[in-house]
Enzyme design. Structure first.
Site, PDB file in Angstrom:
ATOM      1  N   ARG A 155       0.856  -1.193   0.000  1.00  0.00           N
ATOM      2  CA  ARG A 155       0.000   0.000   0.000  1.00  0.00           C
ATOM      3  C   ARG A 155       0.890   1.240   0.000  1.00  0.00           C
ATOM      4  O   ARG A 155       2.036   1.202   0.461  1.00  0.00           O
ATOM      5  CB  ARG A 155      -0.899   0.011   1.232  1.00  0.00           C
ATOM      6  N   LYS A 179      -0.967  -2.691   9.207  1.00  0.00           N
ATOM      7  CA  LYS A 179      -2.122  -3.156   9.969  1.00  0.00           C
ATOM      8  C   LYS A 179      -1.718  -4.119  11.087  1.00  0.00           C
ATOM      9  O   LYS A 179      -2.366  -5.125  11.346  1.00  0.00           O
ATOM     10  CB  LYS A 179      -3.152  -3.807   9.045  1.00  0.00           C
ATOM     11  N   HIS A 249      -2.954   2.670  -5.761  1.00  0.00           N
ATOM     12  CA  HIS A 249      -3.528   1.338  -5.558  1.00  0.00           C
ATOM     13  C   HIS A 249      -3.620   0.550  -6.862  1.00  0.00           C
ATOM     14  O   HIS A 249      -3.750  -0.670  -6.829  1.00  0.00           O
ATOM     15  CB  HIS A 249      -4.905   1.475  -4.915  1.00  0.00           C
ATOM     16  N   ARG A 252      -0.913  -1.884  -7.072  1.00  0.00           N
ATOM     17  CA  ARG A 252      -1.164  -2.976  -6.118  1.00  0.00           C
ATOM     18  C   ARG A 252      -2.128  -3.991  -6.736  1.00  0.00           C
ATOM     19  O   ARG A 252      -1.895  -5.199  -6.690  1.00  0.00           O
ATOM     20  CB  ARG A 252      -1.727  -2.402  -4.822  1.00  0.00           C
ATOM     21  N   HIS A 275      -3.527  -9.221   3.343  1.00  0.00           N
ATOM     22  CA  HIS A 275      -4.965  -9.310   3.580  1.00  0.00           C
ATOM     23  C   HIS A 275      -5.242 -10.216   4.775  1.00  0.00           C
ATOM     24  O   HIS A 275      -4.713 -11.330   4.845  1.00  0.00           O
ATOM     25  CB  HIS A 275      -5.689  -9.887   2.359  1.00  0.00           C
ATOM     26  N   TYR A 284      -9.645 -10.760  -7.059  1.00  0.00           N
ATOM     27  CA  TYR A 284      -8.786 -10.751  -8.235  1.00  0.00           C
ATOM     28  C   TYR A 284      -9.089 -11.906  -9.190  1.00  0.00           C
ATOM     29  O   TYR A 284      -8.761 -11.838 -10.366  1.00  0.00           O
ATOM     30  CB  TYR A 284      -7.317 -10.747  -7.819  1.00  0.00           C
TER      31      TYR A 284
END
Length: 303
Positions: A155, A179, A249, A252, A275, A284
Site C-alpha cells: 500500500r 495493519k 492502488h 497494487r 490481507h 482478483y
C-alpha cells in the site's frame, strides 16, 4: 494513537473508547478508523436531533437514518459502509457490557453492485515504469519507488513508511509492517537494481540529516508524503498517455492480478498483500476472469 473525536469541545466518551478499541485492539488502518468514527459521529448528531443517544438506538432508528441518508442523495455504497460502521460500534458496546443486543444486527443494506478494481495490462505497466528518466536524482528516486510498488504490491501508506533498515538488497526482499502485521516480500531483479542505484547513489545526495531513517524522501530530504507520491503517479500517467485512471492502488491491484494470471496461488498472494481475509484476495479471480473474457471476445474469430 489517532486523535480522539471531539464534538463542541467535549470528548464523546462512547466514541472515544471505540476509537481506542479500533486502534489498540483491532489495529485498524487510519482510513478505516477515520471513516468509522465519522459515520458513528454523524449518526450521533442525527440521534441528538431526535432527542436520543447512541446507546438508545433501535433497529428502527438505524433504518430510518439509512432512509434519511438515501433521501439526501447518499450512494448505496455510503449507506452500506455506515451500516458496517455502526454494527462494529455496537458490537464493541456488547463486548464492553454497555448493551445486551446490537440494534443494527438485523438491519440490511441495499445491495451494492460490486465494482472491481482497475488494473493495467503488462504492456501498460511496462510503459508506466519506463516514464521516470534516470538522468537526475528525481528520476532515479521515482523509478525506484514505482518499481518497488509494482514488485511488492504494498500500500502507498506502507511505501512511504518504509525505513532504510526495512530493505535487504543482498537477499532481495523488503520487510513491510502494515495493519499490525509484519511480512517479508521478495523483489525481482529490476527492482533490486533500481533500489541499489537510488540507495547507494541518490539518497545520500538528498538527505542532509543523518538521523533521517525514511527510505524514500522528497527533494528536501524529508520523508515522502502521500500527497507528494500521488502527484508523482499522476505526472507519470500523463507522460505515459495511459487513459485508465491510475492511482497508487492501481499498481497494487495489477501486481495481484498479474501474479494470479501467471499461476500464483491465492494464499501466497494474500500473504504478500497483507490481507487478513482470503475473501479480499478472491476479488482478483473475478478481475482475471473478466479480462480473459474480454481477450476472448476480441481475439476469437467466431466470438
Amino acid at each position: 494513537m489517532a486523535r480522539l473525536v471531539k464534538r463542541e469541545g467535549i470528548v464523546t466518551n462512547e466514541i472515544a473508547r471505540y476509537e481506542e478499541y479500533l486502534v489498540g485492539e483491532k489495529h485498524a488502518s487510519q482510513n478505516t478508523v477515520a471513516s468509522y468514527l465519522r459515520d458513528v459521529t454523524q449518526f450521533a448528531d442525527y440521534l441528538k436531533v431526535q432527542g436520543s443517544g447512541l446507546l438508545e438506538a433501535t433497529a428502527e432508528t438505524v433504518q430510518s437514518y439509512m432512509d434519511w441518508m438515501q433521501s439526501r442523495g447518499k450512494s448505496a455504497a455510503s449507506v452500506t459502509r455506515f451500516l458496517a460502521s455502526v454494527k462494529s460500534f455496537y458490537n464493541f458496546q456488547l463486548f464492553s457490557g454497555k448493551l445486551k443486543t446490537n440494534p443494527a444486527k438485523g438491519v440490511a443494506a441495499a445491495k451494492v453492485k460490486r465494482k472491481y478494481p482497475e488494473i493495467l495490462t503488462s504492456k501498460e505497466v511496462d510503459l508506466f515504469l519506463e516514464q521516470p528518466q534516470c538522468v537526475d536524482a528525481k528520476g532515479f528516486r521515482d523509478h525506484a519507488m514505482l518499481e518497488l510498488l509494482y514488485a511488492t504490491g504494498i500500500r502507498v501508506s506502507e511505501l512511504i513508511a518504509l525505513e532504510l533498515d526495512d530493505l535487504n538488497l543482498a537477499a532481495g526482499f523488503i520487510r513491510c509492517s502494515g495493519k499490525g502485521k509484519e511480512r517479508i516480500i521478495p523483489l525481482y531483479r529490476t527492482a533490486v537494481k533500481a533500489l541499489q542505484d537510488y540507495v547507494w547513489k541518490i539518497r545520500p545526495q538528498l538527505v542532509s540529516d543523518e538521523e533521517e531513517t525514511a527510505l524514500f524522501v522528497n527533494m528536501n530530504g524529508e520523508r515522502m508524503s502521500r500527497q507528494g507520491f500521488w502527484k508523482i503517479i499522476k505526472y507519470y500517467q500523463g507522460k505515459a498517455g495511459i487513459q485508465k485512471e491510475i492511482t497508487p492502488h492501481t499498481l497494487r491491484h495489477s501486481f495481484a492480478a498479474h501474479l494470479l494470471e501467471n499461476g500464483a496461488d491465492l494464499r501466497s498472494i494474500q500473504e504478500m498483500l497483507g490481507h487478513a481475509d482470503i475473501s479480499s484476495t478472491q476479488i482478483y479471480t473475478h478481475v482475471v476472469k473478466g479480462n480473459l473474457k474480454d481477450v476472448y471476445q476480441k481475439a476469437h474469430p467466431r466470438a
